[in-house]
Design a protein around this motif. Structure first.
Motif, PDB file in Angstrom:
ATOM      1  N   THR A   1       0.812  -1.220   0.000  1.00  0.00           N
ATOM      2  CA  THR A   1       0.000   0.000   0.000  1.00  0.00           C
ATOM      3  C   THR A   1       0.845   1.269   0.000  1.00  0.00           C
ATOM      4  O   THR A   1       0.324   2.363  -0.240  1.00  0.00           O
ATOM      5  N   GLY A   2       2.142   1.116   0.327  1.00  0.00           N
ATOM      6  CA  GLY A   2       3.005   2.278   0.429  1.00  0.00           C
ATOM      7  C   GLY A   2       2.840   3.034   1.732  1.00  0.00           C
ATOM      8  O   GLY A   2       3.324   4.162   1.870  1.00  0.00           O
ATOM      9  N   GLU A   3       2.168   2.421   2.706  1.00  0.00           N
ATOM     10  CA  GLU A   3       1.927   3.104   3.976  1.00  0.00           C
ATOM     11  C   GLU A   3       3.185   3.131   4.848  1.00  0.00           C
ATOM     12  O   GLU A   3       3.950   2.168   4.889  1.00  0.00           O
ATOM     13  N   PHE A   4       3.324   4.241   5.547  1.00  0.00           N
ATOM     14  CA  PHE A   4       4.424   4.446   6.486  1.00  0.00           C
ATOM     15  C   PHE A   4       3.813   4.750   7.848  1.00  0.00           C
ATOM     16  O   PHE A   4       3.226   5.807   8.056  1.00  0.00           O
ATOM     17  N   HIS A   5       3.924   3.785   8.760  1.00  0.00           N
ATOM     18  CA  HIS A   5       3.455   3.951  10.131  1.00  0.00           C
ATOM     19  C   HIS A   5       4.645   4.328  11.014  1.00  0.00           C
ATOM     20  O   HIS A   5       5.634   3.580  11.081  1.00  0.00           O
ATOM     21  N   LEU A   6       4.543   5.454  11.691  1.00  0.00           N
ATOM     22  CA  LEU A   6       5.617   5.895  12.583  1.00  0.00           C
ATOM     23  C   LEU A   6       5.132   5.806  14.022  1.00  0.00           C
ATOM     24  O   LEU A   6       4.021   6.250  14.347  1.00  0.00           O
ATOM     25  N   PHE A   7       5.986   5.242  14.873  1.00  0.00           N
ATOM     26  CA  PHE A   7       5.652   5.067  16.287  1.00  0.00           C
ATOM     27  C   PHE A   7       6.569   5.951  17.118  1.00  0.00           C
ATOM     28  O   PHE A   7       7.785   5.742  17.168  1.00  0.00           O
ATOM     29  N   ALA A   8       5.958   6.957  17.751  1.00  0.00           N
ATOM     30  CA  ALA A   8       6.724   7.932  18.537  1.00  0.00           C
ATOM     31  C   ALA A   8       6.721   7.532  20.002  1.00  0.00           C
ATOM     32  O   ALA A   8       5.703   7.073  20.534  1.00  0.00           O
ATOM     33  N   PRO A   9       7.841   7.711  20.688  1.00  0.00           N
ATOM     34  CA  PRO A   9       7.893   7.373  22.110  1.00  0.00           C
ATOM     35  C   PRO A   9       7.000   8.295  22.930  1.00  0.00           C
ATOM     36  O   PRO A   9       6.872   9.487  22.633  1.00  0.00           O
ATOM     37  N   LYS A  10       6.365   7.731  23.908  1.00  0.00           N
ATOM     38  CA  LYS A  10       5.550   8.523  24.821  1.00  0.00           C
ATOM     39  C   LYS A  10       6.453   9.012  25.948  1.00  0.00           C
ATOM     40  O   LYS A  10       6.876   8.240  26.811  1.00  0.00           O
ATOM     41  N   ARG A  11       6.762  10.284  25.933  1.00  0.00           N
ATOM     42  CA  ARG A  11       7.726  10.838  26.878  1.00  0.00           C
ATOM     43  C   ARG A  11       7.059  11.192  28.208  1.00  0.00           C
ATOM     44  O   ARG A  11       5.965  11.763  28.239  1.00  0.00           O
TER      45      ARG A  11
END
Length: 305
Positions: free
Chosen positions: A78-88
């Motif tokens: 699908t070309g999807e880019f999932h980014l997971f950011a740290p919960k600070r």
């Protein structure tokens, strides 16, 4: 010397992802996903001394994220880019500075979908892949997630695919490489102007690093060599603690990075500014070899030729 980049890190990474996804077309991996883990801050031994953070190269190439503790899922179909950011935690702001909002992260890195890092397992389960390409053997366990039952794990292909992708530089990469080399060239020239009998090797390192800091380059691409006299024959000389003497040669092999792209320059210079007859002869031979190699360099020519 400063530079204004025409292509942002996020735009460059988006171009890289397109190339990356295209490499999966012939791999029969329609429902496959790729999981990559970004780098974290490391400490010196068992102390609270934080080593300078430098993003893992493959993660930087595909995301443009320059902060620690991020991870990502890429979906080639699908070309999807999932980014997971740290919960600070709030304490992070006290020690490390203001915490970015979700809106700021979205604007800066432009993922298709932005998640908190604790959502990685649920997203993985929802995608339900039958194959996961991971950047390293311990990737999933390091992220604290488990692959769906029956899902095949491929720890090798991602490295090979990204190596092929990175062989051909994009405009964003070339822009950063040009500036890195311009800044490093200026720093090497500053060092050569400072070489003299009675100066010390570590002082030459200081000249180079100080000049590069003025250009905004803060990370060495590798351990540099600043060697005079017989020290210049040591391949990985790093002591840099000898006074330079009249009649010797000084060798510098050093390069710094700009946004993940490094320069690698080596130069040899007479300490007193004048080559002896023997030194000039040897230098001229090497110089002619270098010029001939540059002249022969063109698409289709093999490195061994």
């Amino acid at each position: 010397m400063q530079t204004t980049l025409k292509i942002s890190a996020a735009a460059m990474a988006a171009t890289h992802r397109e190339r990356f996804y295209s490499m999966f077309d012939t791999k029969g991996a329609d429902d496959a996903i790729v999981v990559l883990r970004g780098a974290s801050v490391e400490h010196r031994y068992d102390t609270d001394f934080e080593l300078p953070f430098r993003q893992e190269s493959r993660f930087w190439y595909l995301t443009g994220v320059s902060e620690p503790d991020y991870s990502a899922i890429f979906v080639p179909k699908t070309g999807e880019f999932h980014l997971f950011a740290p919960k600070r935690e709030t304490s992070y702001a006290v020690w490390n500075g203001r915490i970015r909002s979700q809106e700021e992260i979205q604007e800066l890195y432009r993922p298709d979908v932005l998640h908190n890092s604790d959502a990685l397992q649920s997203v993985l389960d929802d995608l339900a892949p039958t194959r996961i390409f991971a950047g390293a053997e311990e990737e999933l366990s390091a992220l604290g997630v488990v692959a769906p039952e029956g899902c095949a794990i491929d720890h090798r292909s991602v490295v090979d695919i990204l190596t092929l992708c990175r062989l051909h530089k994009t405009d964003g990469e070339l822009e950063r490489m040009r500036f890195a080399n311009q800044a490093n060239s200026a720093a090497h020239e500053a060092v050569l102007r400072s070489v003299r009998p009675g100066a010390w090797e570590y002082q030459m390192k200081g000249v180079l690093e100080g000049t590069l800091m003025q250009h905004g380059l803060q990370f060495p691409a590798y351990n540099g060599i600043y060697a005079s006299g017989t020290n210049s024959a040591i391949l990985h000389y790093v002591v840099n603690h000898q006074e330079m003497s009249d009649g010797e040669l000084f060798l510098i092999d050093s390069g710094y990075e700009f946004e993940g792209y490094g320069a690698d320059l080596t130069r040899t210079w007479p300490v007193n500014g004048v080559f002896s007859d023997v030194q000039r002869e040897m230098y001229s031979i090497v110089l002619e070899m270098q010029k001939s190699t540059i002249d022969a360099t063109r698409p289709g020519v093999k490195m061994e030729d």
